[in-house]
Design a protein around this motif. Structure first.
Motif, short mmCIF file in Angstrom:
data_model
loop_
_atom_site.label_atom_id
_atom_site.label_comp_id
_atom_site.label_asym_id
_atom_site.label_seq_id
_atom_site.Cartn_x
_atom_site.Cartn_y
_atom_site.Cartn_z
N LYS A 28 1.80 -1.14 5.53
CA LYS A 28 2.57 -1.35 4.30
C LYS A 28 3.89 -0.77 4.43
O LYS A 28 4.13 0.51 5.05
N LYS A 29 4.98 -1.44 4.20
CA LYS A 29 6.31 -0.80 4.07
C LYS A 29 6.42 0.75 3.63
O LYS A 29 5.98 0.98 2.25
N GLY A 30 6.95 1.60 4.05
CA GLY A 30 7.33 2.92 3.61
C GLY A 30 6.06 3.91 3.59
O GLY A 30 6.18 5.07 3.42
N ALA A 31 5.01 3.41 4.38
CA ALA A 31 3.72 4.13 4.19
C ALA A 31 3.71 5.42 5.24
O ALA A 31 3.45 6.64 4.88
N MET A 48 -2.36 -2.94 0.75
CA MET A 48 -1.55 -2.71 -0.14
C MET A 48 -1.92 -1.71 -1.31
O MET A 48 -1.15 -1.00 -1.68
N ASN A 49 -3.27 -1.61 -1.18
CA ASN A 49 -3.96 -0.64 -2.33
C ASN A 49 -4.23 0.71 -1.57
O ASN A 49 -4.72 1.54 -2.09
N ASN A 100 3.67 -11.59 1.91
CA ASN A 100 3.25 -10.45 1.15
C ASN A 100 4.57 -9.45 1.52
O ASN A 100 4.46 -8.88 2.38
N GLU A 101 5.64 -9.52 0.55
CA GLU A 101 6.65 -8.48 0.89
C GLU A 101 6.68 -7.17 1.08
O GLU A 101 7.32 -6.44 1.50
N GLU A 102 5.44 -6.73 0.64
CA GLU A 102 5.06 -5.22 0.82
C GLU A 102 4.66 -4.90 2.14
O GLU A 102 4.58 -3.78 2.72
N LEU A 103 4.36 -6.08 2.99
CA LEU A 103 4.11 -5.56 4.30
C LEU A 103 5.03 -5.60 5.39
O LEU A 103 6.06 -6.55 5.14
N GLU A 104 4.79 -5.14 6.60
CA GLU A 104 5.71 -5.44 7.71
C GLU A 104 4.94 -5.39 8.84
O GLU A 104 3.96 -4.63 9.15
#
Length: 264
Positions: free
Chosen positions: A139-142, A190-191, A211-215
């Motif tokens: 997840k981006k930023g995690a 994401m959750n 899914n733009e929240e992922l990388e």
């Protein structure tokens, strides 16, 4: 006494039917002697059944929720064509596809299947026709997982059930969360239910694009190679598959199929 007589009659009839079936098989074999592979297989049934899990783009996926397409489907169509058969695709879970092959419920399975010793004990494999990197989706930023070294004992990792990532992460002692489809794992990631997903690079690119929240981390865990699985001992079908596969690889068709399904 009536029951005994009835059972005796049933047994007698069963023996007669089996004897008849044996004769029919012998006659069919005799009739197909000397025919080409395509003529012989077409006469034997007319359908070639493939098991897959259509959540593994670009190898197998759907655009309308029903029709399965992808690299493996293109390959399977060429195999069926060479054998003079109609391809039938059965979409199921990845584990279910492997089990269907082992039990002989389908002719073969193609689903981005890696050749590993555990599987070789229960089924036979074709030549390898594709190579893929195993990557880490986060997840981006995690900042929970930033490198392969962060995947270790106790790490909550999402994998597709029965894949090489499943075995790999299990061997590392990770807290492995198994999913039937990567879309389910993406939602859990994401959750915040898992720290990352370990999967093949091409499907990972498709997953991240949706899914733009992922990388994807800029690193790989290991390299994976794919082959087609058939029931243990089915050398006749395996030889036919290998012949077509080798031609497709030599002619660059597999690479062509891959490009076609990654640029859609």
């Amino acid at each position: 006494m009536k029951k005994f007589v009835s059972l005796a009659c049933v047994f007698t009839m069963a023996v007669s039917v089996l004897a008849g079936c044996g004769s029919a098989k012998t006659e069919t074999k005799a009739e197909t002697t000397g025919e080409t592979v395509a003529e012989s297989t077409a006469a034997a049934g007319g359908k070639l059944i493939m098991a897959t899990e259509a959540g593994f783009a670009p190898y197998e996926y759907t655009e309308d929720g029903q029709t399965v397409i992808g690299v493996d489907v293109d390959i399977a169509n060429e195999i069926a064509k060479a054998m003079g058969k109609e391809l039938e695709i059965q979409n199921m879970t990845f584990d279910g596809a492997l089990l269907a092959v082992q039990e002989g419920a389908v002719d073969f399975a193609a689903a981005g299947i890696s050749v590993i010793p555990e599987r070789q004990e229960n089924m036979d494999f074709s030549i390898e026709y594709a190579t893929s990197k195993q990557v880490i989706v986060v997840k981006k930023g995690a900042d929970v997982i930033t490198s392969p070294e962060d995947i270790k004992e106790g790490t909550a990792v999402g994998v597709q059930m029965g894949t090489t990532a499943d075995f790999y992460c299990g061997d590392l002692g990770c807290d492995v969360k198994q999913y039937n489809k990567y879309a389910e794992a993406a939602l859990e990631l994401m959750n915040g239910k898992i720290a990352c997903i370990v999967m093949d690079s091409l499907p990972a690119e498709q997953l991240v694009a949706a899914n733009e929240e992922l990388e994807i981390l800029d690193a790989e865990l290991f390299t994976d190679k794919y082959a087609i699985a058939v029931k243990k001992g089915n050398t006749e079908l395996l030889d036919q598959i290998n012949e077509v596969l080798q031609t497709l690889v030599d002619e660059g068709k597999v690479d062509e199929y891959t490009i076609n399904h990654t640029t859609k």
